[in-house]
Design a protein around this motif. Structure first.
Motif, PDB file in Angstrom:
ATOM      1  N   PHE A  96      15.572  48.524 -58.874  1.00 25.84           N
ATOM      2  CA  PHE A  96      14.193  48.306 -59.301  1.00 25.84           C
ATOM      3  C   PHE A  96      13.969  48.855 -60.712  1.00 25.84           C
ATOM      4  N   PHE A  97      14.678  49.925 -61.024  1.00 22.43           N
ATOM      5  CA  PHE A  97      14.547  50.566 -62.345  1.00 22.43           C
ATOM      6  C   PHE A  97      15.666  50.180 -63.299  1.00 22.43           C
ATOM      7  N   GLY A  98      16.427  49.150 -62.952  1.00 24.25           N
ATOM      8  CA  GLY A  98      17.508  48.682 -63.809  1.00 24.25           C
ATOM      9  C   GLY A  98      18.716  49.598 -63.824  1.00 24.25           C
ATOM     10  N   LEU A  99      18.869  50.368 -62.744  1.00 28.01           N
ATOM     11  CA  LEU A  99      19.984  51.314 -62.636  1.00 28.01           C
ATOM     12  C   LEU A  99      20.960  50.847 -61.578  1.00 28.01           C
ATOM     13  N   LYS A 100      22.130  51.434 -61.570  1.00 30.02           N
ATOM     14  CA  LYS A 100      23.143  51.083 -60.582  1.00 30.02           C
ATOM     15  C   LYS A 100      23.533  52.350 -59.825  1.00 30.02           C
ATOM     16  N   PHE A 101      23.524  52.234 -58.494  1.00 37.51           N
ATOM     17  CA  PHE A 101      23.950  53.353 -57.649  1.00 37.51           C
ATOM     18  C   PHE A 101      25.455  53.357 -57.543  1.00 37.51           C
ATOM     19  N   ILE A 102      26.052  54.474 -57.859  1.00 38.95           N
ATOM     20  CA  ILE A 102      27.494  54.632 -57.723  1.00 38.95           C
ATOM     21  C   ILE A 102      27.731  55.721 -56.701  1.00 38.95           C
ATOM     22  N   ASN A 103      28.316  55.333 -55.603  1.00 36.89           N
ATOM     23  CA  ASN A 103      28.544  56.263 -54.488  1.00 36.89           C
ATOM     24  C   ASN A 103      29.796  57.076 -54.707  1.00 36.89           C
TER      25      ASN A 103
END
Length: 103
Positions: A96-103
């Motif tokens: 939603f904020f143009g970010l990517k989740f990296i686990n």
């Protein structure tokens, strides 16, 4: 780490959490900076399928939002959300904020 809003918020968009956030990091369902202001003008039909989001870059992990959420949609961390089967919503909060989740 960041608090994460999960599936119980979908079609609810209760903004009680927004009002207690000391850093104003909760936004949506459309505006990424509006702190949920657009919710006030939306009908129940307009809210269908929409939710609020926590900006993971701005969240200070204070937890003020958790007790305010009437549908218990806020998870203490990405890992807690994933363990609860809400990994899709971890990604949605970031995206939603143009970010990517990296686990």
């Amino acid at each position: 780490m960041s608090y994460i809003i999960g599936s119980p918020c979908v079609s609810t968009c209760d903004t009680a959490c927004v009002h207690v956030c000391p850093v104003d990091c909760i936004h949506g369902p459309i505006d990424t900076t509006g702190m949920g202001a657009e919710v006030a003008g939306m009908s129940k039909e307009d809210l269908e399928g929409k939710m609020l989001y926590i900006n993971p870059d701005e969240c200070i992990d204070c937890g003020a939002c958790v007790p305010e959420c009437p549908v218990k949609a806020i998870f203490d961390s990405e890992q807690d959300a994933i363990e609860a089967g809400e990994e899709e919503f971890v990604h949605k909060n970031y995206e939603f904020f143009g970010l990517k989740f990296i686990n």
